[in-house]
Design a protein around this motif. Structure first.
Motif, PDB file in Angstrom:
ATOM      1  N   ASP A   1       0.726  -1.214  -0.124  1.00 14.25           N
ATOM      2  CA  ASP A   1      -0.016  -0.109   0.011  1.00 14.25           C
ATOM      3  C   ASP A   1       0.834   1.357  -0.059  1.00 14.25           C
ATOM      4  O   ASP A   1       0.321   2.367  -0.370  1.00 14.25           O
ATOM      5  CB  ASP A   1      -0.839   0.132   1.204  1.00 14.25           C
ATOM      6  N   TRP A   2       2.052   1.196   0.417  1.00 15.25           N
ATOM      7  CA  TRP A   2       2.940   2.357   0.573  1.00 15.25           C
ATOM      8  C   TRP A   2       4.380   1.983  -0.350  1.00 15.25           C
ATOM      9  O   TRP A   2       5.487   1.987   0.488  1.00 15.25           O
ATOM     10  CB  TRP A   2       3.438   2.799   1.715  1.00 15.25           C
ATOM     11  N   PRO A   3       4.338   1.687  -1.567  1.00 18.50           N
ATOM     12  CA  PRO A   3       5.746   1.215  -2.274  1.00 18.50           C
ATOM     13  C   PRO A   3       6.605   2.182  -2.306  1.00 18.50           C
ATOM     14  O   PRO A   3       6.339   3.377  -2.290  1.00 18.50           O
ATOM     15  CB  PRO A   3       5.176   0.800  -3.503  1.00 18.50           C
ATOM     16  N   MET A   4       7.826   1.780  -2.574  1.00 21.01           N
ATOM     17  CA  MET A   4       9.028   2.498  -2.774  1.00 21.01           C
ATOM     18  C   MET A   4       8.713   3.490  -4.014  1.00 21.01           C
ATOM     19  O   MET A   4       7.975   2.997  -4.970  1.00 21.01           O
ATOM     20  CB  MET A   4      10.232   1.725  -2.907  1.00 21.01           C
ATOM     21  N   TRP A   5       9.198   4.641  -4.139  1.00 19.48           N
ATOM     22  CA  TRP A   5       8.741   5.549  -5.393  1.00 19.48           C
ATOM     23  C   TRP A   5       9.957   6.555  -5.424  1.00 19.48           C
ATOM     24  O   TRP A   5      10.595   7.137  -4.764  1.00 19.48           O
ATOM     25  CB  TRP A   5       7.468   6.265  -4.852  1.00 19.48           C
ATOM     26  N   ASP A   6       9.999   6.704  -6.926  1.00 13.14           N
ATOM     27  CA  ASP A   6      10.903   7.784  -7.410  1.00 13.14           C
ATOM     28  C   ASP A   6      10.054   8.645  -8.200  1.00 13.14           C
ATOM     29  O   ASP A   6       9.159   8.474  -9.141  1.00 13.14           O
ATOM     30  CB  ASP A   6      12.024   7.017  -8.478  1.00 13.14           C
ATOM     31  N   CYS A   7       9.940   9.905  -7.681  1.00 13.57           N
ATOM     32  CA  CYS A   7       9.064  11.105  -8.355  1.00 13.57           C
ATOM     33  C   CYS A   7       9.139  11.196  -9.862  1.00 13.57           C
ATOM     34  O   CYS A   7       8.194  11.129 -10.520  1.00 13.57           O
ATOM     35  CB  CYS A   7       9.036  12.483  -7.595  1.00 13.57           C
ATOM     36  N   CYS A   8      10.397  11.258 -10.252  1.00 14.86           N
ATOM     37  CA  CYS A   8      10.575  11.712 -11.528  1.00 14.86           C
ATOM     38  C   CYS A   8      11.963  11.510 -12.212  1.00 14.86           C
ATOM     39  O   CYS A   8      12.245  12.076 -13.301  1.00 14.86           O
ATOM     40  CB  CYS A   8      10.199  13.160 -11.994  1.00 14.86           C
ATOM     41  N   GLY A   9      12.686  10.666 -11.480  1.00 13.69           N
ATOM     42  CA  GLY A   9      14.097  10.529 -12.069  1.00 13.69           C
ATOM     43  C   GLY A   9      14.244   9.203 -12.898  1.00 13.69           C
ATOM     44  O   GLY A   9      15.436   9.072 -13.246  1.00 13.69           O
ATOM     45  N   GLY A  10      13.329   8.463 -13.061  1.00 15.96           N
ATOM     46  CA  GLY A  10      13.430   7.230 -13.897  1.00 15.96           C
ATOM     47  C   GLY A  10      13.937   6.211 -13.174  1.00 15.96           C
ATOM     48  O   GLY A  10      14.147   5.114 -13.977  1.00 15.96           O
ATOM     49  N   THR A  11      14.313   6.275 -11.972  1.00 13.54           N
ATOM     50  CA  THR A  11      14.873   4.972 -11.338  1.00 13.54           C
ATOM     51  C   THR A  11      13.973   4.005 -10.779  1.00 13.54           C
ATOM     52  O   THR A  11      12.703   4.568 -10.632  1.00 13.54           O
ATOM     53  CB  THR A  11      15.898   5.436 -10.250  1.00 13.54           C
ATOM     54  N   THR A  12      14.262   2.939 -10.327  1.00 16.59           N
ATOM     55  CA  THR A  12      13.464   1.760  -9.702  1.00 16.59           C
ATOM     56  C   THR A  12      13.697   1.621  -8.707  1.00 16.59           C
ATOM     57  O   THR A  12      14.841   0.610  -8.377  1.00 16.59           O
ATOM     58  CB  THR A  12      13.011   0.680 -10.781  1.00 16.59           C
ATOM     59  N   PRO A  13      13.446   1.974  -7.316  1.00 22.32           N
ATOM     60  CA  PRO A  13      13.855   1.602  -5.914  1.00 22.32           C
ATOM     61  C   PRO A  13      13.506   0.020  -5.930  1.00 22.32           C
ATOM     62  O   PRO A  13      12.455  -0.560  -6.390  1.00 22.32           O
ATOM     63  CB  PRO A  13      13.186   2.311  -5.165  1.00 22.32           C
ATOM     64  N   ILE A  14      14.523  -0.663  -5.032  1.00 23.01           N
ATOM     65  CA  ILE A  14      14.427  -2.312  -4.980  1.00 23.01           C
ATOM     66  C   ILE A  14      14.613  -2.626  -3.640  1.00 23.01           C
ATOM     67  O   ILE A  14      15.169  -1.775  -2.606  1.00 23.01           O
ATOM     68  CB  ILE A  14      15.384  -2.642  -5.995  1.00 23.01           C
TER      69      ILE A  14
END
Length: 405
Positions: free
Chosen positions: A82-95
């Motif tokens: 319900d609260w996933p890791m998030w990158d607003c706008c840099g194009g990365t994928t947190p893992i």
């Protein structure tokens, strides 16, 4: 507020007892600015209209309802869907990665495109967290480890929280949650932000929908960092304090004199304090005295970090003879090399002890933690005059507790 604005909503009736309940949030909404520093509570008829009124009050208290405390776990041992890791706008994928110290943790990286990162519910999910009930004692808390620093040496690490689709937002330096300590590459550090302090800056706690930690905008390229144990909660919920001395000595603790051979004891104070501990320095001034947990015993006060304190009452019967004597307060962990020592007066608004007078001293766990104490392993608590200057000192201590206040 009129008494009828209470949850019960009834007016007083002559000869009948009535309960009145006012939620703290309702008082804050009505204009109470400092819920963390309440110092007056009044019940009365309207000004200049109360002549002749006579009324009784009992069971007046400020308490938390006996209910489960709300909690939002952003990341524990796994990602909260319900609260996933998030990158607003840099194009990365947190893992999620495996950290050698912590196991599963969240890992974020900042690329060439400016970005802020953290935890955010899925788009259009409508998920929000209402932390209003946690305002007085709650915190936003997380552990963070920098794996790679930003390539920009001037980058400042930030914490940001948003509510109600960014209509309410607050950004702070990350160091405000760690007593000023900057992140160190390769080291885990705990960051704690009081919800009360956040609310005091005008933030809406009722609809939190983004929690972020990141290097300042457009300065973070190259940064890699990990986050663990991220949550919004009341760290004091369900945590019991420790009474080391209240009328009698806790069975897991001893009175001690490190080096002069005196035998601190329990005596009758001769006043309303009843039984108290007494320390007397007669043979040599080269000593420190106080309270020490028995072998294999210490106290973990971690859950009380945001709102806890070490508190006690003390009365000096005879001041030390040393011309340069200063009263000191010291706390040690099981490893005595980990300690904090401060002037005793700092626990009583700068007031030095006065012979013959009781005074109350409070030392917040947050201040001790910020000064370097391991509050998860409190082993020894000492009150004493300066080493080598303490001959002739006689003093009593009562009501020594570690608890939320």
């Amino acid at each position: 507020l009129p008494l009828t604005a209470s949850e019960e909503g009834v007016a007083p009736t002559v000869g009948e007892w009535q309960t009145y309940t006012f939620p703290i949030k309702a008082l804050v909404d009505a204009g109470l600015k400092e819920a963390s520093a309440i110092d007056v509570l009044m019940i009365f008829p309207t000004w200049d209209m109360g002549n002749g009124a006579e009324y009784l009050v009992t069971n007046a208290e400020i308490v938390s309802p006996e209910a489960a405390s709300p909690e939002l776990v952003l990341f524990g041992d796994s990602e909260n869907p319900d609260w996933p890791m998030w990158d607003c706008c840099g194009g990365t994928t947190p893992i999620v990665v495996t950290d050698e110290e912590r196991g599963n943790v969240a890992e974020f990286s900042v690329g060439a495109e400016p970005a802020v990162l953290g935890f955010k519910p899925p788009e259009d999910s409508g998920i929000k967290f209402d932390a209003s009930a946690l305002m007085v004692e709650g915190v936003v808390q997380f552990d963070l480890k920098v794996v790679e620093s930003p390539s920009n040496p001037d980058a400042v690490w930030k914490f940001k929280i948003e509510s109600n689709n960014a209509k309410s937002a607050l950004e702070l330096d990350l160091t405000e949650g760690s007593g000023g300590a900057e992140p160190v590459v390769g080291e885990w550090q705990t960051y704690t932000f009081s919800l009360q302090e956040i609310a005091n800056q005008g933030f809406d706690l009722s609809a939190i929908d983004v929690v972020m930690m990141y290097p300042a905008w457009d300065t973070g390229e190259g940064a890699v960092y990990r986050v663990d144990e991220a949550r919004i909660y009341n760290p004091s919920a369900g945590q019991e304090g420790l009474a080391i001395f209240e009328e009698s000595l806790n069975e897991d603790w001893n009175l001690f004199d490190c080096c002069a051979g005196s035998k601190p004891g329990v005596v009758d104070s001769g006043d309303d304090h009843g039984q108290v501990t007494e320390f007397v320095i007669q043979s040599t001034p080269d000593t420190v005295l106080g309270f020490q947990a028995k072998d294999e015993v210490s106290f973990d006060a971690s859950a009380m970090l945001a709102n806890g304190a070490i508190s006690f009452d003390m009365r000096v019967m005879s001041q030390p003879e040393g011309a340069d004597a200063q009263w000191l307060f010291k706390v040690e962990s099981s490893d005595s090399k980990i300690f904090v020592e401060v002037p005793l007066a700092s626990g009583n608004y700068g007031e030095e002890p006065v012979a013959g007078e009781w005074a109350t001293y409070n030392f917040t766990l947050q201040s001790l933690f910020d000064a370097g104490l391991d509050i998860s392993d409190i082993k020894t608590i000492m009150i004493f005059p300066t080493w080598g200057q303490s001959l002739g000192a006689e003093y009593q201590v009562d009501n020594l507790v570690i608890d939320n206040f």
